[in-house]
Scaffold this motif. Structure first.
Motif, PDB file in Angstrom:
ATOM      1  N   LEU A   1       0.806  -1.223   0.000  1.00 35.98           N
ATOM      2  CA  LEU A   1       0.000   0.000   0.000  1.00 35.98           C
ATOM      3  C   LEU A   1       0.838   1.272   0.000  1.00 35.98           C
ATOM      4  O   LEU A   1       0.455   2.278  -0.609  1.00 35.98           O
ATOM      5  CB  LEU A   1      -0.928   0.025   1.227  1.00 35.98           C
ATOM      6  CG  LEU A   1      -2.017  -1.045   1.286  1.00 35.98           C
ATOM      7  CD1 LEU A   1      -2.715  -0.995   2.638  1.00 35.98           C
ATOM      8  CD2 LEU A   1      -3.023  -0.848   0.159  1.00 35.98           C
ATOM      9  N   GLU A   2       1.986   1.244   0.697  1.00 38.92           N
ATOM     10  CA  GLU A   2       2.692   2.498   0.969  1.00 38.92           C
ATOM     11  C   GLU A   2       4.173   2.483   0.625  1.00 38.92           C
ATOM     12  O   GLU A   2       4.899   3.391   1.029  1.00 38.92           O
ATOM     13  CB  GLU A   2       2.565   2.849   2.452  1.00 38.92           C
ATOM     14  CG  GLU A   2       1.146   2.920   2.983  1.00 38.92           C
ATOM     15  CD  GLU A   2       1.116   3.261   4.458  1.00 38.92           C
ATOM     16  OE1 GLU A   2       1.629   4.353   4.818  1.00 38.92           O
ATOM     17  OE2 GLU A   2       0.616   2.455   5.240  1.00 38.92           O
ATOM     18  N   ALA A   3       4.661   1.499  -0.060  1.00 39.06           N
ATOM     19  CA  ALA A   3       6.106   1.407  -0.309  1.00 39.06           C
ATOM     20  C   ALA A   3       6.613   2.630  -1.074  1.00 39.06           C
ATOM     21  O   ALA A   3       5.866   3.232  -1.859  1.00 39.06           O
ATOM     22  CB  ALA A   3       6.402   0.137  -1.094  1.00 39.06           C
ATOM     23  N   PRO A   4       7.878   2.996  -0.854  1.00 37.95           N
ATOM     24  CA  PRO A   4       8.832   2.327   0.039  1.00 37.95           C
ATOM     25  C   PRO A   4       8.700   2.827   1.479  1.00 37.95           C
ATOM     26  O   PRO A   4       8.332   3.978   1.713  1.00 37.95           O
ATOM     27  CB  PRO A   4      10.182   2.724  -0.563  1.00 37.95           C
ATOM     28  CG  PRO A   4       9.947   4.089  -1.137  1.00 37.95           C
ATOM     29  CD  PRO A   4       8.535   4.071  -1.663  1.00 37.95           C
ATOM     30  N   LEU A   5       9.027   1.954   2.426  1.00 39.56           N
ATOM     31  CA  LEU A   5       8.983   2.295   3.841  1.00 39.56           C
ATOM     32  C   LEU A   5      10.249   1.787   4.520  1.00 39.56           C
ATOM     33  O   LEU A   5      10.767   0.728   4.160  1.00 39.56           O
ATOM     34  CB  LEU A   5       7.766   1.660   4.521  1.00 39.56           C
ATOM     35  CG  LEU A   5       6.386   2.198   4.141  1.00 39.56           C
ATOM     36  CD1 LEU A   5       5.304   1.344   4.786  1.00 39.56           C
ATOM     37  CD2 LEU A   5       6.240   3.658   4.558  1.00 39.56           C
ATOM     38  N   GLY A   6      10.702   2.543   5.505  1.00 38.14           N
ATOM     39  CA  GLY A   6      11.846   2.122   6.290  1.00 38.14           C
ATOM     40  C   GLY A   6      11.419   1.286   7.487  1.00 38.14           C
ATOM     41  O   GLY A   6      10.221   1.101   7.749  1.00 38.14           O
ATOM     42  N   VAL A   7      12.396   0.805   8.214  1.00 38.60           N
ATOM     43  CA  VAL A   7      12.113  -0.044   9.369  1.00 38.60           C
ATOM     44  C   VAL A   7      11.282   0.698  10.410  1.00 38.60           C
ATOM     45  O   VAL A   7      10.304   0.153  10.946  1.00 38.60           O
ATOM     46  CB  VAL A   7      13.442  -0.549   9.983  1.00 38.60           C
ATOM     47  CG1 VAL A   7      13.188  -1.204  11.338  1.00 38.60           C
ATOM     48  CG2 VAL A   7      14.116  -1.529   9.044  1.00 38.60           C
TER      49      VAL A   7
ATOM     50  N   ALA B   1      20.090   3.121  -1.685  1.00 37.96           N
ATOM     51  CA  ALA B   1      20.313   4.545  -1.425  1.00 37.96           C
ATOM     52  C   ALA B   1      19.508   5.042  -0.225  1.00 37.96           C
ATOM     53  O   ALA B   1      20.030   5.752   0.635  1.00 37.96           O
ATOM     54  CB  ALA B   1      19.961   5.359  -2.664  1.00 37.96           C
ATOM     55  N   THR B   2      18.238   4.656  -0.135  1.00 32.31           N
ATOM     56  CA  THR B   2      17.370   5.173   0.921  1.00 32.31           C
ATOM     57  C   THR B   2      17.219   4.209   2.097  1.00 32.31           C
ATOM     58  O   THR B   2      16.719   4.602   3.153  1.00 32.31           O
ATOM     59  CB  THR B   2      15.969   5.462   0.366  1.00 32.31           C
ATOM     60  OG1 THR B   2      15.360   4.229  -0.047  1.00 32.31           O
ATOM     61  CG2 THR B   2      16.053   6.407  -0.831  1.00 32.31           C
ATOM     62  N   LEU B   3      17.610   2.934   1.907  1.00 35.63           N
ATOM     63  CA  LEU B   3      17.453   1.880   2.917  1.00 35.63           C
ATOM     64  C   LEU B   3      15.986   1.558   3.206  1.00 35.63           C
ATOM     65  O   LEU B   3      15.671   0.904   4.195  1.00 35.63           O
ATOM     66  CB  LEU B   3      18.184   2.243   4.219  1.00 35.63           C
ATOM     67  CG  LEU B   3      19.693   2.499   4.086  1.00 35.63           C
ATOM     68  CD1 LEU B   3      20.303   2.778   5.458  1.00 35.63           C
ATOM     69  CD2 LEU B   3      20.393   1.315   3.434  1.00 35.63           C
ATOM     70  N   ARG B   4      15.101   2.012   2.343  1.00 35.07           N
ATOM     71  CA  ARG B   4      13.680   1.694   2.494  1.00 35.07           C
ATOM     72  C   ARG B   4      13.358   0.417   1.719  1.00 35.07           C
ATOM     73  O   ARG B   4      14.090   0.030   0.807  1.00 35.07           O
ATOM     74  CB  ARG B   4      12.818   2.861   1.998  1.00 35.07           C
ATOM     75  CG  ARG B   4      12.933   4.106   2.854  1.00 35.07           C
ATOM     76  CD  ARG B   4      12.217   5.288   2.217  1.00 35.07           C
ATOM     77  NE  ARG B   4      12.311   6.472   3.051  1.00 35.07           N
ATOM     78  CZ  ARG B   4      11.366   6.853   3.906  1.00 35.07           C
ATOM     79  NH1 ARG B   4      10.258   6.147   4.015  1.00 35.07           N
ATOM     80  NH2 ARG B   4      11.525   7.942   4.628  1.00 35.07           N
ATOM     81  N   TYR B   5      12.221  -0.179   2.064  1.00 37.06           N
ATOM     82  CA  TYR B   5      11.847  -1.477   1.489  1.00 37.06           C
ATOM     83  C   TYR B   5      10.627  -1.352   0.581  1.00 37.06           C
ATOM     84  O   TYR B   5       9.753  -0.510   0.772  1.00 37.06           O
ATOM     85  CB  TYR B   5      11.543  -2.476   2.607  1.00 37.06           C
ATOM     86  CG  TYR B   5      12.765  -2.886   3.397  1.00 37.06           C
ATOM     87  CD1 TYR B   5      13.536  -3.976   3.011  1.00 37.06           C
ATOM     88  CD2 TYR B   5      13.149  -2.157   4.528  1.00 37.06           C
ATOM     89  CE1 TYR B   5      14.667  -4.344   3.740  1.00 37.06           C
ATOM     90  CE2 TYR B   5      14.276  -2.522   5.260  1.00 37.06           C
ATOM     91  CZ  TYR B   5      15.022  -3.609   4.860  1.00 37.06           C
ATOM     92  OH  TYR B   5      16.138  -3.972   5.579  1.00 37.06           O
TER      93      TYR B   5
END
Length: 200
Positions: A30-36, A68-72
């Motif tokens: 639903l919302e990617a990218p997201l971090g931890v 680059a952003t470390l988001r998933y």
């Protein structure tokens, strides 16, 4: 999907870790990218718990991390699975359309594939005839005792078929077997490979 809180309990018989992992996949859908930390807040989980979950999911290819952003974001393994599901649905629908004319003539129709040493039914189309279908999509059946199984065996080489059937005569069916073909014990007895492949 409900939030999978850090202190919450999964329903009896269910896996809390799996529930949390599926929640992460749903959020990324639903919302990617997201971090931890983003995922931790949305799932009401500790960041350390989320980190362990995303490590496992990323290792399996279910999610991917942007260097680059470390988001998933969702990974290739999940996208490939979704594509296979769509292909299976389209194949099943095509099979139903192809089998419909046979059903109108009183012939039951099936689509199946090999799963190990058994036949897996994907589609079953009930005809207007008096013979009721017993095999449903998802059912497994023995190869040597069903029309579907024998059809799948016919497409194999001698060696491949014998490997699936084993070295000795396959077990005969008794009257209670839901996939019985023929009438009584005699129809399923013996070793069909000998008749099919012409070797004793």
């Amino acid at each position: 999907m409900e939030q999978c809180s850090e202190t919450g309990n999964a329903p009896r018989g269910e896996s809390l870790s799996l529930q949390r992992g599926l929640e992460i996949l749903a959020r990324l859908g639903l919302e990617a990218p997201l971090g931890v930390r983003d995922l931790a807040r949305r799932c009401d989980l500790a960041p350390a718990t989320v980190q362990r979950l995303v490590n496992t999911l990323a290792q399996g290819g279910w999610i991917e991390q942007d260097a680059a952003t470390l988001r998933y974001r969702l990974g290739g393994a999940l996208l490939a699975m979704a594509d296979r599901v769509d292909l299976t649905d389209r194949m099943a629908e095509a099979a139903r359309l192809a089998l419909a004319p046979l059903a109108e003539r009183g012939l039951n129709g099936y689509l199946g594939v090999l799963r190990g040493s058994q036949a897996l039914y994907l589609v079953s189309v009930q005809s207007t005839g008096p013979v009721a279908i017993r095999s449903r999509p998802g059912d497994l059946a023995k190869l040597h005792t069903t029309a579907m199984g024998k059809t799948l065996l016919a497409g194999l080489t001698d060696a491949q078929a014998m490997l699936l059937l084993g070295g000795g005569p396959p077990r005969s069916l008794h009257r209670a077997d839901p996939h019985r073909s023929g009438r009584g014990r005699g129809a399923a007895g013996g070793h069909p490979a000998r008749g099919r492949f012409g070797r004793g």
